[in-house]
Design a protein around this motif. Sequence first.
Motif, mmCIF file in Angstrom:
data_model
loop_
_atom_site.group_PDB
_atom_site.id
_atom_site.type_symbol
_atom_site.label_atom_id
_atom_site.label_comp_id
_atom_site.label_asym_id
_atom_site.label_seq_id
_atom_site.Cartn_x
_atom_site.Cartn_y
_atom_site.Cartn_z
ATOM 1 N N ASP A 227 28.335 33.684 44.295
ATOM 2 C CA ASP A 227 27.043 33.950 44.420
ATOM 3 C C ASP A 227 26.567 35.225 43.626
ATOM 4 N N SER A 228 27.484 35.782 43.002
ATOM 5 C CA SER A 228 27.156 36.945 41.998
ATOM 6 C C SER A 228 27.875 36.980 40.737
ATOM 7 N N TYR A 229 27.666 38.103 39.964
ATOM 8 C CA TYR A 229 28.365 38.126 38.729
ATOM 9 C C TYR A 229 29.503 39.022 39.018
ATOM 10 N N MET A 230 30.561 39.047 38.215
ATOM 11 C CA MET A 230 31.463 40.273 38.228
ATOM 12 C C MET A 230 32.471 40.218 36.949
ATOM 13 N N HIS A 231 33.145 41.084 36.592
ATOM 14 C CA HIS A 231 34.247 41.019 35.655
ATOM 15 C C HIS A 231 35.479 40.880 36.371
ATOM 16 N N GLY A 232 35.777 39.651 36.823
ATOM 17 C CA GLY A 232 36.901 39.360 37.996
ATOM 18 C C GLY A 232 38.147 38.988 37.139
ATOM 19 N N ALA A 233 39.043 38.506 38.132
ATOM 20 C CA ALA A 233 40.386 37.812 37.620
ATOM 21 C C ALA A 233 40.937 36.995 38.756
ATOM 22 N N ALA A 234 41.394 36.075 38.279
ATOM 23 C CA ALA A 234 42.102 34.925 39.158
ATOM 24 C C ALA A 234 43.455 34.574 38.825
ATOM 25 N N GLN A 235 44.254 33.963 40.069
ATOM 26 C CA GLN A 235 45.760 33.888 39.695
ATOM 27 C C GLN A 235 45.862 32.564 40.438
ATOM 28 N N ALA A 236 46.190 31.570 39.762
ATOM 29 C CA ALA A 236 46.260 30.193 40.385
ATOM 30 C C ALA A 236 47.911 29.962 40.806
ATOM 31 N N ARG A 237 48.228 29.512 42.017
ATOM 32 C CA ARG A 237 49.356 29.629 42.545
ATOM 33 C C ARG A 237 49.478 28.279 43.594
ATOM 34 N N GLY A 238 49.963 27.183 42.815
ATOM 35 C CA GLY A 238 49.917 25.894 43.737
ATOM 36 C C GLY A 238 48.699 25.456 44.282
ATOM 37 N N GLU A 239 48.531 25.135 45.491
ATOM 38 C CA GLU A 239 47.068 24.567 45.816
ATOM 39 C C GLU A 239 46.252 25.626 46.239
ATOM 40 N N TYR A 240 46.674 26.857 45.786
ATOM 41 C CA TYR A 240 45.902 28.110 46.193
ATOM 42 C C TYR A 240 45.326 28.794 44.896
ATOM 43 N N THR A 241 44.476 29.610 45.030
ATOM 44 C CA THR A 241 44.182 30.527 43.776
ATOM 45 C C THR A 241 43.633 32.078 44.837
ATOM 46 N N LEU A 242 44.181 32.930 44.110
ATOM 47 C CA LEU A 242 43.734 34.083 44.587
ATOM 48 C C LEU A 242 42.777 34.654 43.601
ATOM 49 N N SER A 243 41.664 35.176 44.106
ATOM 50 C CA SER A 243 40.474 35.485 43.080
ATOM 51 C C SER A 243 39.776 36.755 43.605
ATOM 52 N N THR A 244 39.137 37.420 42.844
ATOM 53 C CA THR A 244 38.499 38.580 43.255
ATOM 54 C C THR A 244 37.221 38.458 44.068
ATOM 55 N N ILE A 245 36.565 39.326 44.378
ATOM 56 C CA ILE A 245 35.272 39.375 45.139
ATOM 57 C C ILE A 245 34.540 40.672 44.862
ATOM 58 N N ARG A 246 33.465 40.783 44.611
ATOM 59 C CA ARG A 246 32.575 42.090 44.571
ATOM 60 C C ARG A 246 31.629 42.243 45.364
ATOM 61 N N GLU A 247 31.635 43.157 46.245
ATOM 62 C CA GLU A 247 30.502 43.500 47.328
ATOM 63 C C GLU A 247 29.527 44.082 46.543
ATOM 64 N N ALA A 248 28.031 43.735 47.158
ATOM 65 C CA ALA A 248 27.037 44.092 46.367
ATOM 66 C C ALA A 248 26.953 45.687 46.328
ATOM 67 N N ASP A 249 27.496 46.175 47.131
ATOM 68 C CA ASP A 249 27.403 47.812 47.002
ATOM 69 C C ASP A 249 28.652 48.473 46.530
ATOM 70 N N SER A 250 29.350 47.562 45.668
ATOM 71 C CA SER A 250 30.471 48.218 44.967
ATOM 72 C C SER A 250 30.127 48.563 43.559
ATOM 73 N N HIS A 251 31.196 48.695 42.738
ATOM 74 C CA HIS A 251 30.870 48.733 41.270
ATOM 75 C C HIS A 251 30.099 47.575 40.697
ATOM 76 N N PRO A 252 29.031 47.934 39.800
ATOM 77 C CA PRO A 252 28.091 46.960 39.302
ATOM 78 C C PRO A 252 28.768 45.664 38.683
ATOM 79 N N VAL A 253 29.941 45.910 38.115
ATOM 80 C CA VAL A 253 30.578 45.014 37.296
ATOM 81 C C VAL A 253 32.033 44.399 37.941
ATOM 82 N N LEU A 254 32.881 45.591 38.156
ATOM 83 C CA LEU A 254 34.184 45.372 38.622
ATOM 84 C C LEU A 254 34.314 45.069 40.073
ATOM 85 N N PRO A 255 35.106 44.006 40.496
ATOM 86 C CA PRO A 255 35.408 43.587 41.884
ATOM 87 C C PRO A 255 36.039 44.734 42.780
#
Length: 449
Positions: A193-221
């Motif tokens: 529900d927002s934009y970000m310069h993120g990263a994700a790692q696919a691992r079986g049936e799971y994916t670990l991916s980044t989250i950027r809170e609104a009050d954090s860095h304007p681009v980085l998670p």
Amino acid sequence: MKHTYKLLSVAVATALLTACGDTKTTIVEHEPVVEEVKKDEGKDHDHDHDHGSVSASGRLLVTSPDSNSIHILDVEHKEVAEELTSTHFPKYVYTTASSRYAVLVQSDDSRVEFVDGGIWEEDHGDHMHPYEEIPKLSSVSFDNVKPAHVTSGEHNTAIFFDGEAGQTNAQVAVFSEAYLGGDTSAFAEIEYDSYMHGAAQARGEYTLSTIREADSHPVLPNKIGLFHKHDDHFDQEKVFEVTCPVLHGSAQNHEHVSFACGDGVVVITEENGGFTAAKIANPESFAEGQRIGTLRGHEGSHQFIGIAGTDLVVIDPEHNEIEKVEWTITEGHSIAGGDFNYDGSHAAVLDSAGVLTIFEQHTENDEHHWEVAHTVKVHEHELDALPEGASFRLTFSKAENIVFVVDSSAKHVLGYDLESAELKVEIELDFTPDRAVWLGIENGGEHAH
């Protein structure tokens, strides 16, 4: 997410390494390349080849600067296997989980396309059957805003689309090579529900991916989430409590997934079907503001490679430490690339001066260490007299103990044996090369002989 299955109307169309003990260094130079790439005109590409003819050496996909021209080289025969054209200039190039396909990231034009390298194998029950066909542009493409980081796990590849502030939210596409072959069920996505310069790692049936809170860095998670696949999408199962400010860079190995933060590295451990997170703080030896921005992992190594500016570090989750490597980059230059080799026994780093450093791994007192094995200057110029605009890239064979170096100014590709630093492959080009990736059957195609 906008992704298409259609025939495209296109013309035939990244430590090491803790050096320890006595460092052994060999300086290797070579004569100019004399072998020229030849177009493979006489080969019949329209049929499957038998077991004995499938190349274990694989192919190299090579791009050109600011061009949508794609060349696929036959490594064994030093021939051009095919010339293709992408829709736009592929600024970055990656491979899918098993190295059959190249991922052409046309980031400035918000498009991703794929090239089938034409060499793969299938499980026929009692044996793995290899195939070799003409390389071709895939019918699958993605048209999502700002494709950026591309990572692969054991079976799946994840592409993070950053989105754009005030216009488009970030997305993650996770898929296997079967999806590119026509299995539409082998695809799922994460919608943010927002934009970000993120990263994700696919691992079986799971994916670990980044989250950027609104009050954090304007681009980085600044946080990491665990997402579970359900049909064509992922549901968020948890957000790890450990924060990761100004997150940039991720990797995984057999036991762990790592994310690089401004203040250290978050290591997520998978055990008995569960995931736990902990942070390893940056070492006190880091300069003010220094951080790890690139991570590399390998299934055969318990450690991660980290790049922090011009420093190399090894991240050791078992001993909860980050340690700088006793390695010196060419003065005034930057790191152009680095990674593990195909089986995790060696690693290499290339700097922007065209100096290749090869590391090898050994075990002492149940601890894994790295030491410099060879240093290779990959060109004949004096380091203070490099041609204007010279650039160097590297990529690794996933089948042999070879690292390939692309020299743009000399217009050639050189392949070095990582055990001996001997020059094994030299291919002269009639075009200016830029980036390259290796495509073929991983771990050698012992089945291909």
